[in-house]
Design a protein around this motif. Sequence first.
Motif, short mmCIF file in Angstrom:
data_model
loop_
_atom_site.label_atom_id
_atom_site.label_comp_id
_atom_site.label_asym_id
_atom_site.label_seq_id
_atom_site.Cartn_x
_atom_site.Cartn_y
_atom_site.Cartn_z
N PHE A 147 -5.37 -2.98 -11.84
CA PHE A 147 -5.04 -4.22 -11.32
C PHE A 147 -3.55 -4.20 -10.74
O PHE A 147 -3.42 -4.61 -9.69
N VAL A 148 -2.79 -3.57 -11.55
CA VAL A 148 -1.46 -3.45 -11.27
C VAL A 148 -1.13 -2.66 -9.83
O VAL A 148 -0.43 -2.96 -9.10
N MET A 149 -2.04 -1.63 -9.78
CA MET A 149 -1.76 -0.73 -8.44
C MET A 149 -2.28 -1.45 -7.42
O MET A 149 -1.57 -1.42 -6.18
N SER A 150 -3.24 -2.19 -7.48
CA SER A 150 -3.77 -2.77 -6.28
C SER A 150 -2.84 -3.92 -5.94
O SER A 150 -2.49 -4.23 -4.75
N TRP A 151 -1.99 -4.74 -6.80
CA TRP A 151 -0.92 -5.62 -6.78
C TRP A 151 0.25 -4.83 -5.93
O TRP A 151 0.71 -5.50 -4.85
N TYR A 152 0.35 -3.76 -6.37
CA TYR A 152 1.66 -2.88 -5.95
C TYR A 152 1.25 -2.34 -4.43
O TYR A 152 2.28 -2.92 -3.53
N GLN A 153 0.12 -2.22 -4.13
CA GLN A 153 -0.09 -1.83 -2.51
C GLN A 153 -0.17 -2.96 -1.96
O GLN A 153 0.38 -2.93 -0.61
N GLN A 154 -1.01 -3.99 -2.18
CA GLN A 154 -0.65 -5.16 -1.62
C GLN A 154 0.86 -5.68 -1.27
O GLN A 154 0.93 -5.90 0.04
N GLN A 155 1.50 -5.82 -2.25
CA GLN A 155 3.16 -5.89 -1.99
C GLN A 155 3.69 -5.29 -0.96
O GLN A 155 4.46 -5.54 -0.37
N ALA A 156 3.51 -3.77 -1.29
CA ALA A 156 4.13 -2.73 -0.46
C ALA A 156 3.79 -2.95 1.02
O ALA A 156 4.61 -2.77 1.95
N ILE A 157 2.52 -3.22 1.34
CA ILE A 157 2.04 -3.12 2.81
C ILE A 157 2.66 -4.27 3.31
O ILE A 157 3.37 -4.21 4.65
N ALA A 158 2.68 -5.41 2.61
CA ALA A 158 3.29 -6.83 3.43
C ALA A 158 4.88 -6.57 3.62
O ALA A 158 5.09 -6.94 4.50
N CYS A 159 5.56 -6.10 2.41
CA CYS A 159 6.79 -5.91 2.69
C CYS A 159 7.23 -4.81 3.81
O CYS A 159 8.31 -4.96 4.41
N PHE A 160 6.79 -3.68 3.68
CA PHE A 160 7.24 -2.81 4.51
C PHE A 160 6.80 -3.14 5.79
O PHE A 160 7.66 -2.48 6.95
N LYS A 161 5.63 -3.65 6.21
CA LYS A 161 5.27 -4.07 7.32
C LYS A 161 6.52 -5.09 8.07
O LYS A 161 6.91 -4.84 9.13
N GLN A 162 6.97 -5.78 7.17
CA GLN A 162 7.86 -6.97 7.46
C GLN A 162 9.43 -6.28 7.89
O GLN A 162 10.04 -6.66 8.80
N ARG A 163 9.70 -5.24 7.20
CA ARG A 163 10.90 -4.90 7.18
C ARG A 163 10.85 -3.72 8.55
O ARG A 163 12.10 -3.49 8.95
#
Length: 252
Positions: A147-163
């Motif tokens: 669960f946590v890794m899925s959450w981290y990956q979703q957050q990472a993709i959204a954040c890195f794309k924005q930056r």
Amino acid sequence: MDRSRNAAHQPGQLATILTVPTQTATQIATLGGQDIPYTLTRSRRRSIGLQISQHGLRISAPLHTPLAHIDNVLQQKAGWITKKLAQWQNKKSLTLDWSLETAYPLLGEPWQLALNPSGELAMTQSSRQESPQLPAIELTPRHIETFVMSWYQQQAIACFKQRIELYAPELALPTPPFRLSQAKTRWGSCNSRGLITLNWRLIQLPLHLVDYVVAHELAHLIEMNHSKAFWEVVGRGCPGYLIARKELKEYG
């Protein structure tokens, strides 16, 4: 001659002669007045190798190298070894413990597992005063990790794309493609095809460190090296890169 020819065609016997098992043991060396434990691995290699990581000191040596010779090498490298070990001990660990009580960092802020209003598992900022409601069912470390890794990956993709979309125009670059990595020694990389790779663990760090790594990799699309010109490009995208670069080294 016939006996020699027959012997040469015994694959099982040949494998027995050539295959030598790797030998691993734990040893202790006294360096600079400190007792330093290390893992010694013997194999068919030809030279002695030293590696220092979050797991401590590891030595690789040829099978029949005397311990006295290995200790002599360690004494010669004592200053370097103790310095590197101290650096690792002082690094901020990003190792995660898969439990309900663990605080999971997201952009430098702690989050915890909780239940949302519909009764499903969710993440909530652990800085809140109230204790998060936890599920009545028992969750295994494997369930929590998934669960946590899925959450981290979703957050990472959204954040890195924005930056990336924010900093690419600053360097007069089109927005490049990127992907997540699980590299153990790199925060990011960029290949000759223009693909940027960012370590998912970056999402655990404060946003200004994410921005530094993004600017660093974008700069490689202009300068595929670490020359003075490269760092000038990094500075255009991230003026405070010297401070961020030093801070990033504090994480292991």
